[in-house]
Design a protein around this motif. Structure first.
Motif, PDB file in Angstrom:
ATOM      1  N   PRO A 106       0.808  -1.227   0.000  1.00 56.81           N
ATOM      2  CA  PRO A 106       0.000   0.000   0.000  1.00 56.81           C
ATOM      3  C   PRO A 106       0.838   1.273   0.000  1.00 56.81           C
ATOM      4  O   PRO A 106       0.357   2.345  -0.373  1.00 56.81           O
ATOM      5  CB  PRO A 106      -0.836  -0.114   1.277  1.00 56.81           C
ATOM      6  CG  PRO A 106      -0.922  -1.580   1.539  1.00 56.81           C
ATOM      7  CD  PRO A 106       0.395  -2.132   1.088  1.00 56.81           C
ATOM      8  N   TYR A 145      -6.023   1.277  -5.115  1.00 55.29           N
ATOM      9  CA  TYR A 145      -6.929   0.607  -4.182  1.00 55.29           C
ATOM     10  C   TYR A 145      -8.339   0.474  -4.749  1.00 55.29           C
ATOM     11  O   TYR A 145      -8.968   1.464  -5.124  1.00 55.29           O
ATOM     12  CB  TYR A 145      -6.933   1.395  -2.860  1.00 55.29           C
ATOM     13  CG  TYR A 145      -7.948   0.886  -1.871  1.00 55.29           C
ATOM     14  CD1 TYR A 145      -7.961  -0.466  -1.495  1.00 55.29           C
ATOM     15  CD2 TYR A 145      -8.878   1.748  -1.305  1.00 55.29           C
ATOM     16  CE1 TYR A 145      -8.890  -0.938  -0.585  1.00 55.29           C
ATOM     17  CE2 TYR A 145      -9.811   1.283  -0.392  1.00 55.29           C
ATOM     18  CZ  TYR A 145      -9.817  -0.064  -0.050  1.00 55.29           C
ATOM     19  OH  TYR A 145     -10.736  -0.528   0.840  1.00 55.29           O
ATOM     20  N   PRO A 163     -11.886  -0.596  -3.467  1.00 57.38           N
ATOM     21  CA  PRO A 163     -12.577  -0.958  -2.226  1.00 57.38           C
ATOM     22  C   PRO A 163     -13.322  -2.292  -2.344  1.00 57.38           C
ATOM     23  O   PRO A 163     -13.374  -3.061  -1.392  1.00 57.38           O
ATOM     24  CB  PRO A 163     -13.582   0.188  -2.010  1.00 57.38           C
ATOM     25  CG  PRO A 163     -13.261   1.236  -3.010  1.00 57.38           C
ATOM     26  CD  PRO A 163     -12.327   0.686  -4.019  1.00 57.38           C
ATOM     27  N   GLU A 182      -7.369  -4.132   1.398  1.00 56.89           N
ATOM     28  CA  GLU A 182      -6.577  -3.162   2.146  1.00 56.89           C
ATOM     29  C   GLU A 182      -5.682  -3.794   3.209  1.00 56.89           C
ATOM     30  O   GLU A 182      -4.658  -3.261   3.577  1.00 56.89           O
ATOM     31  CB  GLU A 182      -7.481  -2.073   2.767  1.00 56.89           C
ATOM     32  CG  GLU A 182      -8.502  -2.560   3.784  1.00 56.89           C
ATOM     33  CD  GLU A 182      -9.789  -3.086   3.137  1.00 56.89           C
ATOM     34  OE1 GLU A 182      -9.746  -3.397   1.933  1.00 56.89           O
ATOM     35  OE2 GLU A 182     -10.800  -3.210   3.821  1.00 56.89           O
ATOM     36  N   LYS A 183      -6.075  -4.996   3.674  1.00 55.19           N
ATOM     37  CA  LYS A 183      -5.289  -5.577   4.765  1.00 55.19           C
ATOM     38  C   LYS A 183      -4.037  -6.322   4.300  1.00 55.19           C
ATOM     39  O   LYS A 183      -3.271  -6.811   5.093  1.00 55.19           O
ATOM     40  CB  LYS A 183      -6.164  -6.489   5.616  1.00 55.19           C
ATOM     41  CG  LYS A 183      -7.035  -7.456   4.837  1.00 55.19           C
ATOM     42  CD  LYS A 183      -8.012  -8.148   5.794  1.00 55.19           C
ATOM     43  CE  LYS A 183      -8.890  -9.170   5.114  1.00 55.19           C
ATOM     44  NZ  LYS A 183      -9.772  -8.635   4.066  1.00 55.19           N
TER      45      LYS A 183
END
Ligand code: PEP
Ligand code: MG
Length: 757
Positions: free
Chosen positions: A91, A98, A100, A105-106
């Motif tokens: 990231p 990104y 969603p 995101e993790k």
């Protein structure tokens, strides 16, 4: 890791379509590498996007919906660099993008590798992890290996339109405006119906094929099973005496497996889903093989091979039925992964219009055979969607190597016009048949025919050839179940020598090995082209060599138009030894009271070492014949049958031209005539260069003869020499070919080097 890799590769190879292959990869890789995500992106060339095609770990709904522009995100970084990207904290990377909806995101650890086929990036394979650390070296090499395996399957899917269909959601039709590209095999344009042929009984290579008549297919399958059942019962009772009881039990197990509630029943269920018997059988057998192979008990795991063998047996019988029933359409174009000479011979000659093979190149023996029969051929069309084109209209352009499946009306019309022009050109060229092959300044270049089939002698005679420049004696050896006797050989050679008398006939001694195997003389080698081949075999087996040269010399009694040619000579010693045996055969025949004459003797110059020894060889023979097919293969280190490297195979490469030129000069220094008998001699553009070098004769398939004669009659020796000196300045084959082709266009004969007139 190796074992895991082997299993994944096997599963991917067995997947019946790309969707399934991708699903296997993401599932297995995620599991094997203990990562949180594995995904595959494919490159959509048309939309210029990378599309998420399969994932385990990201939101499954994003498959097909996540699309990155060609310069967007880490995926495109991997694709544009065409190398792995390995990050501990993705990231934070400036190229991180990104989405969603993926829920990614993790994930911090990121490893992406490109999927590359023939230098082209087809997609990207990615693993991600919640751990904030880079992946180790072993993970990286593992993923690279998997990607390389996936590349082949993807290239195939790309060519068949499957990728386009998946990424764009279009229908099942093959794109008929773009041709599939192969390599020119034999000149001419063929339009007709694709008849797909498969190698006998190779279960793994059987594709799916969709059928209408399910009941008939079940009947075919049941009959094959019944035959195998009878075979096994017969075998089992024959072996009662000699086999231990537990091995005999195996036969009973086989019989049970064939039953309706086991392999038999499952295959029938697969046929009912619409697949043909061979494809349905493949699915059942490979599924079972996989289950058994994964068993921990070594005894049970070995049974996987038995199941496979059983499947092969049933398949062989299914294929026999298919073959017997087969009625070839009037305009048959044979299509297959690999077309063998025997398949070619099976189609009635009046129906065979063309050949398209996924393997091989223009100097493979099947292409040579097609040329001898005057049939256009495309070779090395490796991305051919074989399973989906049976029965479809197809056009094969043997000049460019293009293949159109279900061609659009415009393409069809265009090719019809070209075919008409082509026929006109052939008729015009036919008027040259009885004209001498002399240049404008009166230099006679002798034109001979290459042959190896008796049925081929008439076209050779009719083509206006001045004799036979190369008779490949291995063909009569290949179509038998054992070595032909001296008497059998005598009859074959006599017919050819008589048919051409008083014109000369050059019979080459046996050149088996390499890609010309004899079923009754098996040779297992890792490198057959560098192995026991041609003169190496016959010198090791004087009994074969002596019988052959005796038959040749006897066949020439009273005619005396025989030349003997020795293949694959790579040292002076081989020539000396060959001469020893030829002399011995000659002496024997004289002692037997036969009125034989010593034939003229020549060597093929087809191994680079022979080029460097040319002066020493020339002193010992009556003529040279340059075998450019092998000379090109050995000089460029490119297997003449391997479609993967076929683009590198080109007899117009400057290195090959230099070697030929040196050989011609050596022949001139030693006052012996020199001929070229490789496929290059029949290529009008290449023939121009060879004439300029001063070769005395060219030997080619009968169907090329008038084209080359046209070239000779329309050029002066002086001009050919000028063209040669220009060509010798050039540094690559492509430039040379473009230059020569442009000379044909300028002189209004572009039709000699492309489709049309
Ligand atoms: C050659 O190698 O050029 C040749 C004429 O022989 P073959 O194609 O039979 O190997
Ligand atoms: Mg050869």
């Amino acid at each position: 890791m190796l074992e895991v890799l082997r299993r994944i590769v096997e599963e991917v190879n067995n997947a019946s379509n790309l969707d399934k292959a991708l699903a296997v990869i993401v599932h297995r890789v995620k599991e094997a590498m203990s990562v949180d995500v594995c995904s595959v992106y494919l490159t959509d060339e048309i939309q210029q996007q990378h599309v998420l095609m399969a994932t385990e770990g990201l939101n499954p709904e994003s498959v097909g919906n996540i699309r990155l522009a060609i310069d967007e995100g880490l995926v495109s970084l991997v694709a544009s660099r065409a190398e792995p990207v390995n990050l501990g904290n993705a990231p934070e990377h400036p190229r991180y993008y990104y989405f969603p909806e993926t829920g990614e995101e993790k994930f911090n650890g990121f490893l992406g590798v490109p999927i590359i086929h023939h230098r082209q990036v087809l997609g990207v394979l990615i693993v991600q992890s919640t751990r904030s650390e880079k992946f180790d070296e072993e993970s990286e090499t593992f993923l690279i290996t998997i990607a390389s395996q996936l590349a082949g399957a993807m290239a195939h899917a790309a060519a068949s339109g499957e990728i386009e269909r998946i990424v764009q959601g279009t229908d099942d039709s093959i794109d008929n405006s773009k041709p599939l590209s192969g390599l020119p095999g034999a000149p001419g344009v063929a339009m007709g119906t694709a008849v797909v042929v498969y190698p006998m009984a190779n279960l793994k290579s059987i594709p799916d094929k969709y059928i209408d008549d399910v009941e008939e297919e079940i009947e075919v399958f049941n009959r094959a099973v019944e035959t195998v059942r009878n075979e096994i019962t017969a075998l089992s009772s024959r072996l009662t005496e000699v086999l231990p009881t537990e091995d005999k039990a195996l036969f009973d197990a086989y019989l049970l497996m064939l039953d309706s509630d086991s392999l038999g029943g499952e295959t029938i269920a697969n046929i009912r889903k619409g697949n043909w018997a061979s494809g349905a059988l493949r699915t059942t057998i490979l599924d079972h093989v996989k289950v058994f192979r994964e068993m921990d008990d070594p005894y049970l795991s070995e049974r996987a091979d038995d199941i496979y063998d059983l499947g092969q047996r049933v398949l062989a019988h299914i294929q026999q039925t298919n073959q017997k029933q087969f009625d070839y359409p009037d305009e048959t174009i044979l299509v297959g992964e690999e077309i063998s000479a025997s398949i070619l011979a099976e189609v009635p000659s009046e129906k065979l219009k063309g050949v398209v093979s996924a393997r091989g190149s223009s100097t493979s023996h099947v292409a040579i055979l097609a040329r001898a029969l005057g049939i256009p051929a495309v070779m090395g069309a490796k991305d051919l969607p074989v399973s989906r084109i049976d029965g479809r209209p197809i056009i094969a352009d043997g000049y460019s190597g293009n293949v159109f499946v279900s061609p659009s009306r415009t393409v069809r019309e265009e090719y019809k016009k070209l075919a008409r022009e082509e026929a006109e050109l052939s008729t015009e060229l036919l008027t040259l048949r009885d004209q001498p092959a002399v240049t404008k300044d009166n230099v006679h270049i002798h034109l001979f025919a290459n042959t190896g089939l008796l049925s081929d002698v008439t076209p050779s005679l009719n083509s206006g050839a001045e004799g036979i420049g190369l008779y490949r004696t291995e063909f009569p050896f290949m179509i038998r179940q054992r070595f032909p006797s001296e008497e059998e050989q005598y009859k074959i050679y006599r017919q050819v020598l008589e048919a051409f008398h008083p014109r000369p006939v050059t019979l080459r001694t046996l050149d088996v090995g390499g890609d010309k195997p004899l079923s009754y003389f098996p040779i297992e080698e890792d490198n057959p082209f560098l192995g026991w081949r041609g003169i190496r075999i016959t010198l090791d087996h004087p009994e074969i060599f002596l019988v052959q040269v005796r038959a040749m010399m006897r066949a020439s009694i009273g005619l005396n138009n025989l030349n003997i040619l020795l293949p694959m000579i790579s040292t002076v010693a081989e020539l000396v030894d060959s001469k020893f045996f030829i002399n011995r055969a000659y002496e024997e025949l004289l002692e037997e009271g036969l009125d034989v004459q010593m034939p003229r003797l020549g060597v093929m110059i087809e191994v680079p070492s022979a080029v460097y020894q040319a002066d020493n060889l020339a002193r010992r023979v009556d003529f040279f014949s340059i075998g450019t097919n092998d000379l090109t293969q050995y000089l460029l280190a490119v297997d003449r049958n391997n479609a993967n490297v076929a683009e590198l195979y080109d007899s117009l490469q400057p290195a090959v031209l230099q070697a030929i030129y040196q050989t011609v000069e050596s022949a001139k220094r030693n006052n012996i005539p020199v001929s070229v008998c490789g496929e290059m001699a029949g290529d009008p553009a290449a023939a121009l260069v060879l004439i300029g070098m001063g070769v005395d004769s060219l030997s080619m398939s009968a169907s090329s003869l008038t084209r080359v004669k046209w070239v000779i009659r329309n050029i002066s020796m002086k001009r050919a020499e000028e063209l040669l000196s220009e060509v010798l300045q050039m540094e690559d084959a492509l430039t040379i070919r473009q230059f020569l082709n442009s000379r044909f266009e300028v002189s209004g004969m572009g039709g000699l080097v492309r489709a049309g007139k």
